[in-house]
Design a protein around this motif. Structure first.
Motif, PDB file in Angstrom:
ATOM      1  N   ARG A  94       0.912  -0.977   0.059  1.00 19.94           N
ATOM      2  CA  ARG A  94      -0.133   0.028   0.027  1.00 19.94           C
ATOM      3  C   ARG A  94       0.863   1.387   0.028  1.00 19.94           C
ATOM      4  NH1 ARG A  94      -5.214  -1.117   3.704  1.00 19.94           N
ATOM      5  NH2 ARG A  94      -5.460  -3.391   3.263  1.00 19.94           N
ATOM      6  N   GLN A  95       1.783   1.245   0.728  1.00 18.93           N
ATOM      7  CA  GLN A  95       2.817   2.248   0.773  1.00 18.93           C
ATOM      8  C   GLN A  95       3.531   2.504  -0.389  1.00 18.93           C
ATOM      9  OE1 GLN A  95       5.011   1.580   4.390  1.00 18.93           O
ATOM     10  NE2 GLN A  95       3.937   2.890   5.587  1.00 18.93           N
ATOM     11  N   TYR A  96       3.969   1.576  -1.317  1.00 17.07           N
ATOM     12  CA  TYR A  96       4.661   1.628  -2.407  1.00 17.07           C
ATOM     13  C   TYR A  96       3.607   2.137  -3.485  1.00 17.07           C
ATOM     14  CZ  TYR A  96       7.219   0.348  -6.537  1.00 17.07           C
ATOM     15  OH  TYR A  96       7.979   0.395  -7.735  1.00 17.07           O
ATOM     16  N   ASN A  97       2.516   1.784  -3.307  1.00 15.92           N
ATOM     17  CA  ASN A  97       1.756   2.372  -4.393  1.00 15.92           C
ATOM     18  C   ASN A  97       0.863   3.669  -4.147  1.00 15.92           C
ATOM     19  OD1 ASN A  97       1.463   0.734  -6.733  1.00 15.92           O
ATOM     20  ND2 ASN A  97       1.134  -0.987  -5.304  1.00 15.92           N
ATOM     21  N   SER A  98       1.308   4.147  -2.922  1.00 16.10           N
ATOM     22  CA  SER A  98       0.604   5.551  -2.620  1.00 16.10           C
ATOM     23  C   SER A  98       1.667   6.772  -2.633  1.00 16.10           C
ATOM     24  CB  SER A  98       0.452   5.682  -1.195  1.00 16.10           C
ATOM     25  OG  SER A  98       1.646   5.493  -0.312  1.00 16.10           O
ATOM     26  N   LEU A  99       2.804   6.440  -3.620  1.00 14.80           N
ATOM     27  CA  LEU A  99       3.863   7.255  -3.827  1.00 14.80           C
ATOM     28  C   LEU A  99       3.531   7.693  -5.291  1.00 14.80           C
ATOM     29  CD1 LEU A  99       7.003   5.224  -2.434  1.00 14.80           C
ATOM     30  CD2 LEU A  99       5.808   6.992  -1.319  1.00 14.80           C
ATOM     31  N   GLY A 100       4.355   8.809  -5.696  1.00 10.99           N
ATOM     32  CA  GLY A 100       4.173   9.240  -7.287  1.00 10.99           C
ATOM     33  C   GLY A 100       2.909   9.619  -7.623  1.00 10.99           C
ATOM     34  N   ASN A 101       2.543   9.148  -8.893  1.00 10.77           N
ATOM     35  CA  ASN A 101       1.253   8.910  -9.403  1.00 10.77           C
ATOM     36  C   ASN A 101       0.626   7.812  -9.128  1.00 10.77           C
ATOM     37  OD1 ASN A 101       1.646  11.794 -10.448  1.00 10.77           O
ATOM     38  ND2 ASN A 101       2.578  11.104 -11.901  1.00 10.77           N
ATOM     39  N   ARG A 102       0.945   6.736  -8.454  1.00  9.02           N
ATOM     40  CA  ARG A 102       0.439   5.575  -8.201  1.00  9.02           C
ATOM     41  C   ARG A 102      -0.619   5.690  -7.210  1.00  9.02           C
ATOM     42  NH1 ARG A 102       5.592   4.429  -8.564  1.00  9.02           N
ATOM     43  NH2 ARG A 102       5.736   3.555  -6.504  1.00  9.02           N
ATOM     44  N   HIS A 103      -1.693   4.831  -7.184  1.00  7.94           N
ATOM     45  CA  HIS A 103      -2.757   4.795  -6.237  1.00  7.94           C
ATOM     46  C   HIS A 103      -2.874   3.178  -5.883  1.00  7.94           C
ATOM     47  CE1 HIS A 103      -3.373   9.102  -6.175  1.00  7.94           C
ATOM     48  NE2 HIS A 103      -3.146   9.082  -7.476  1.00  7.94           N
ATOM     49  N   PHE A 104      -3.928   2.913  -4.904  1.00  5.70           N
ATOM     50  CA  PHE A 104      -4.158   1.456  -4.520  1.00  5.70           C
ATOM     51  C   PHE A 104      -5.729   1.516  -4.306  1.00  5.70           C
ATOM     52  CE2 PHE A 104      -2.823   3.070  -0.580  1.00  5.70           C
ATOM     53  CZ  PHE A 104      -3.970   2.606   0.386  1.00  5.70           C
ATOM     54  N   ILE A 105      -6.341   0.162  -4.790  1.00  2.20           N
ATOM     55  CA  ILE A 105      -7.624  -0.382  -4.190  1.00  2.20           C
ATOM     56  C   ILE A 105      -7.561  -1.567  -3.833  1.00  2.20           C
ATOM     57  CG2 ILE A 105     -10.094  -0.491  -4.790  1.00  2.20           C
ATOM     58  CD1 ILE A 105      -9.637   1.869  -6.689  1.00  2.20           C
ATOM     59  N   THR A 106      -7.854  -1.702  -2.458  1.00  3.40           N
ATOM     60  CA  THR A 106      -7.661  -3.119  -2.229  1.00  3.40           C
ATOM     61  C   THR A 106      -8.985  -3.594  -1.154  1.00  3.40           C
ATOM     62  OG1 THR A 106      -6.326  -4.768  -0.894  1.00  3.40           O
ATOM     63  CG2 THR A 106      -6.534  -2.536  -0.106  1.00  3.40           C
ATOM     64  N   THR A 107      -9.482  -4.909  -1.309  1.00  3.78           N
ATOM     65  CA  THR A 107     -10.336  -5.292  -0.422  1.00  3.78           C
ATOM     66  C   THR A 107      -9.897  -5.406   0.690  1.00  3.78           C
ATOM     67  OG1 THR A 107      -9.697  -7.565  -0.966  1.00  3.78           O
ATOM     68  CG2 THR A 107     -11.559  -6.458  -2.362  1.00  3.78           C
ATOM     69  N   GLN A 108     -10.973  -5.054   1.850  1.00  7.63           N
ATOM     70  CA  GLN A 108     -10.756  -4.976   3.307  1.00  7.63           C
ATOM     71  C   GLN A 108     -11.626  -5.788   3.898  1.00  7.63           C
ATOM     72  OE1 GLN A 108      -8.348  -3.396   5.314  1.00  7.63           O
ATOM     73  NE2 GLN A 108      -9.490  -4.614   6.793  1.00  7.63           N
ATOM     74  N   SER A 109     -11.218  -6.571   4.758  1.00  2.00           N
ATOM     75  CA  SER A 109     -12.076  -7.632   5.652  1.00  2.00           C
ATOM     76  C   SER A 109     -12.762  -6.892   6.690  1.00  2.00           C
ATOM     77  CB  SER A 109     -11.082  -8.763   6.075  1.00  2.00           C
ATOM     78  OG  SER A 109     -11.884  -9.536   6.943  1.00  2.00           O
ATOM     79  N   ILE A 110     -13.893  -6.562   6.771  1.00  2.00           N
ATOM     80  CA  ILE A 110     -14.437  -5.876   7.984  1.00  2.00           C
ATOM     81  C   ILE A 110     -14.320  -6.880   9.183  1.00  2.00           C
ATOM     82  CG2 ILE A 110     -16.705  -5.254   8.482  1.00  2.00           C
ATOM     83  CD1 ILE A 110     -17.657  -4.607   5.828  1.00  2.00           C
ATOM     84  N   LYS A 111     -14.359  -8.126   9.038  1.00  2.00           N
ATOM     85  CA  LYS A 111     -14.075  -8.722  10.266  1.00  2.00           C
ATOM     86  C   LYS A 111     -12.774  -8.406  10.892  1.00  2.00           C
ATOM     87  CE  LYS A 111     -16.559 -12.811   8.593  1.00  2.00           C
ATOM     88  NZ  LYS A 111     -16.535 -14.114   8.331  1.00  2.00           N
ATOM     89  N   LYS A 112     -11.944  -8.013  10.183  1.00  2.00           N
ATOM     90  CA  LYS A 112     -10.462  -7.775  10.887  1.00  2.00           C
ATOM     91  C   LYS A 112     -10.114  -6.388  11.261  1.00  2.00           C
ATOM     92  CE  LYS A 112      -8.341 -11.901   8.243  1.00  2.00           C
ATOM     93  NZ  LYS A 112      -7.221 -12.108   7.209  1.00  2.00           N
ATOM     94  N   LEU A 113     -11.234  -5.472  11.219  1.00  2.00           N
ATOM     95  CA  LEU A 113     -11.039  -3.990  11.421  1.00  2.00           C
ATOM     96  C   LEU A 113     -11.139  -3.980  12.948  1.00  2.00           C
ATOM     97  CD1 LEU A 113     -13.718  -2.576   8.981  1.00  2.00           C
ATOM     98  CD2 LEU A 113     -11.145  -2.172   8.692  1.00  2.00           C
ATOM     99  N   LYS A 114     -10.364  -2.949  13.522  1.00  2.00           N
ATOM    100  CA  LYS A 114     -10.710  -2.569  14.610  1.00  2.00           C
ATOM    101  C   LYS A 114     -12.000  -2.467  15.303  1.00  2.00           C
ATOM    102  CE  LYS A 114      -6.152  -0.091  14.807  1.00  2.00           C
ATOM    103  NZ  LYS A 114      -5.618   1.206  14.970  1.00  2.00           N
ATOM    104  N   LYS A 115     -12.232  -2.237  16.519  1.00  2.00           N
ATOM    105  CA  LYS A 115     -13.517  -2.527  17.113  1.00  2.00           C
ATOM    106  C   LYS A 115     -14.274  -1.244  16.719  1.00  2.00           C
ATOM    107  CE  LYS A 115     -16.163  -3.219  21.332  1.00  2.00           C
ATOM    108  NZ  LYS A 115     -16.301  -3.425  22.745  1.00  2.00           N
ATOM    109  N   SER A 116     -13.709  -0.179  16.883  1.00  2.00           N
ATOM    110  CA  SER A 116     -14.536   1.036  16.453  1.00  2.00           C
ATOM    111  C   SER A 116     -14.999   1.145  15.050  1.00  2.00           C
ATOM    112  CB  SER A 116     -13.691   2.390  16.885  1.00  2.00           C
ATOM    113  OG  SER A 116     -12.412   2.285  16.175  1.00  2.00           O
ATOM    114  N   LEU A 117     -14.030   0.671  14.102  1.00  2.00           N
ATOM    115  CA  LEU A 117     -14.182   0.739  12.874  1.00  2.00           C
ATOM    116  C   LEU A 117     -15.257  -0.277  12.272  1.00  2.00           C
ATOM    117  CD1 LEU A 117     -10.668   1.301  11.255  1.00  2.00           C
ATOM    118  CD2 LEU A 117     -12.502   3.070  11.591  1.00  2.00           C
ATOM    119  N   LYS A 118     -15.063  -1.447  12.965  1.00  2.00           N
ATOM    120  CA  LYS A 118     -16.256  -2.288  12.711  1.00  2.00           C
ATOM    121  C   LYS A 118     -17.382  -1.866  13.139  1.00  2.00           C
ATOM    122  CE  LYS A 118     -14.804  -6.480  13.806  1.00  2.00           C
ATOM    123  NZ  LYS A 118     -14.434  -7.726  14.392  1.00  2.00           N
ATOM    124  N   GLU A 119     -17.656  -1.559  14.199  1.00  2.00           N
ATOM    125  CA  GLU A 119     -19.087  -0.834  14.617  1.00  2.00           C
ATOM    126  C   GLU A 119     -19.356   0.089  13.748  1.00  2.00           C
ATOM    127  OE1 GLU A 119     -18.185   0.443  18.536  1.00  2.00           O
ATOM    128  OE2 GLU A 119     -18.396  -1.510  19.436  1.00  2.00           O
TER     129      GLU A 119
END
Length: 407
Positions: free
Chosen positions: A124-149
């Motif tokens: 993610r960090q590598y693809n946030s440099l320059g003109n590159r960007h990232f989109i990645t799926t995120q497991s909701i089960k693995k989020l922190k408690k506050s973000l999951k709520e």
């Protein structure tokens, strides 16, 4: 043939780069979005050696495997690939191949879309440099408690092209086919990104139908006193738990298998929800569209394994194994270009028809077709501007076809 494989491996990067640049003359390549995923191929051997190592097989086979990472562009055309040991982690493979693409293809401005298994902090960090960007799926089960709520909360949901907010508890889940979303910025490991969550009643209904079938299978296993295995996260055995009888306050030897209702409720919480993390400033509709096309790379792998019969691999030398997959990659690129010229047919139908395009020589340089004419053969001929179902195909007509291939 085998000796030539050793030679091909030495020029892998040059051949893949040349294939990319020549393919742009056949069809424009959309490299604004790049998709990356990994798969593996098994060998009919028992002892691991060199790159052929024991690892997690996608096909659940006990054989040694080799892994492949593949980049695909937004048009569904393969871009480049890499091979690595069967027991290595997939995540580092993306960065090294991406550097090759930037160097050999002269690309610098693109968005990399991956699944959660490849979305390491470093990637993610590598693809946030320059003109590159990232989109990645995120497991909701693995989020922190506050973000999951926040992600599972019923309030604050929106539709695309609408400013109205919706409460999920007030939706008609049985008849609604809309897609709802909400987004918020987050800072994970000192990386600024947006957490984008969607909710689809249609997806919820689909997941619950699948689970209902799995629960029915689990009930049958429990009735036959079978607990089963839990190696696969979709295995019905995850809903079965052991219940020990007690006698005089002590655990007895007798065991009963019952359905774990708590496990079912825990899974139902996430039905219909889907998470994405990105550093891209884009509209919700665009993010949904980009991520939705990720299934195309899975189809690329399936075509290699089925239509092209890329595995099992019977080669032993490392350079010849690399050449084997180079040939598979080039065939996949040519086939995908062909497939886009003849839309509306499955890969199986196209390959089956192409293999029946057989001609027989009746005199030096003159041929006649011995395949059956169908609607699909007519469509192929119309798409490419020549016909192989003529009464007689002369050497002069062949030269005319060859001239059309010059770019």
């Amino acid at each position: 043939m085998y000796r030539s494989l050793s030679l091909l491996a030495q020029h892998k990067e040059a051949l893949v780069s040349a294939a990319y640049h020549h393919s742009t003359k056949v069809r424009p390549r959309d490299t604004r979005i790049l998709y990356y995923d990994c798969t593996n191929f098994y060998f009919e051997i028992e002892a691991a050696e060199d790159m052929k190592q024991y690892g997690f097989s996608k096909e659940h086979r006990p054989n040694p495997i080799i892994q492949m990472g593949l980049f695909m562009d937004a048009n569904g055309l393969p871009l480049s690939f890499t091979l690595f040991d069967g027991n290595q982690n997939e995540q580092p493979s993306m960065k090294s191949l991406e550097k090759e693409i930037i160097r050999d293809f002269k690309l610098s401005d693109f968005v990399v879309c991956t699944d959660a298994g490849l979305s390491s902090k470093q990637n993610r960090q590598y693809n946030s440099l320059g003109n590159r960007h990232f989109i990645t799926t995120q497991s909701i089960k693995k989020l922190k408690k506050s973000l999951k709520e926040w992600a599972l909360g019923p309030n604050g949901w929106k539709k695309t092209n609408s400013k109205q907010e919706y409460n999920l508890n007030k939706l008609d889940l049985d008849n609604d086919d809309s897609i709802y979303y909400k987004m918020r910025p987050i800072n994970e490991d000192k990386l600024e990104q947006n957490l984008f969550v969607t909710f689809s009643p249609k997806y919820l209904r689909y997941q619950r139908q699948i689970r209902e079938n799995q629960i029915n299978r689990a009930i049958k296993q429990a009735n036959f006193k079978q607990k089963g295995r839990k190696n696969n996260p979709n295995d019905p055995a995850r809903f079965i738990t052991e219940k020990h009888f007690t006698e005089n306050g002590e655990k007895a030897d007798k065991v009963q298998y019952v359905i774990n209702k708590d496990q079912i409720k825990k899974e139902e919480m996430f039905d219909g929800f889907y998470g994405i993390c990105t550093d891209l400033e884009a509209s919700p509709l665009e993010l949904i569209k980009i991520n939705k096309s990720r299934w195309e790379i899975e189809r690329c792998f399936r075509e290699m394994k089925t239509e092209f019969q890329a595995c099992p691999v019977y080669l032993r030398r490392e350079e010849r194994i690399k050449s084997h997959f180079l040939v598979c990659f080039l065939a996949l690129l040519v086939f995908r270009l062909f497939k886009q010229k003849v839309p509306g047919y499955s890969s199986y139908e196209l390959v089956k028809t192409l293999r029946k395009f057989v001609l027989t020589e009746i005199s030096p340089g003159d041929y006649i077709p011995i395949f059956q004419r169908t609607d699909l053969t007519d469509k192929i001929h119309e798409s490419f501007g020549f016909r192989l179902d003529r009464e007689l195909i002369t050497q002069k007509y062949f030269k005319k076809i060859f001239n059309q291939t010059k770019i």
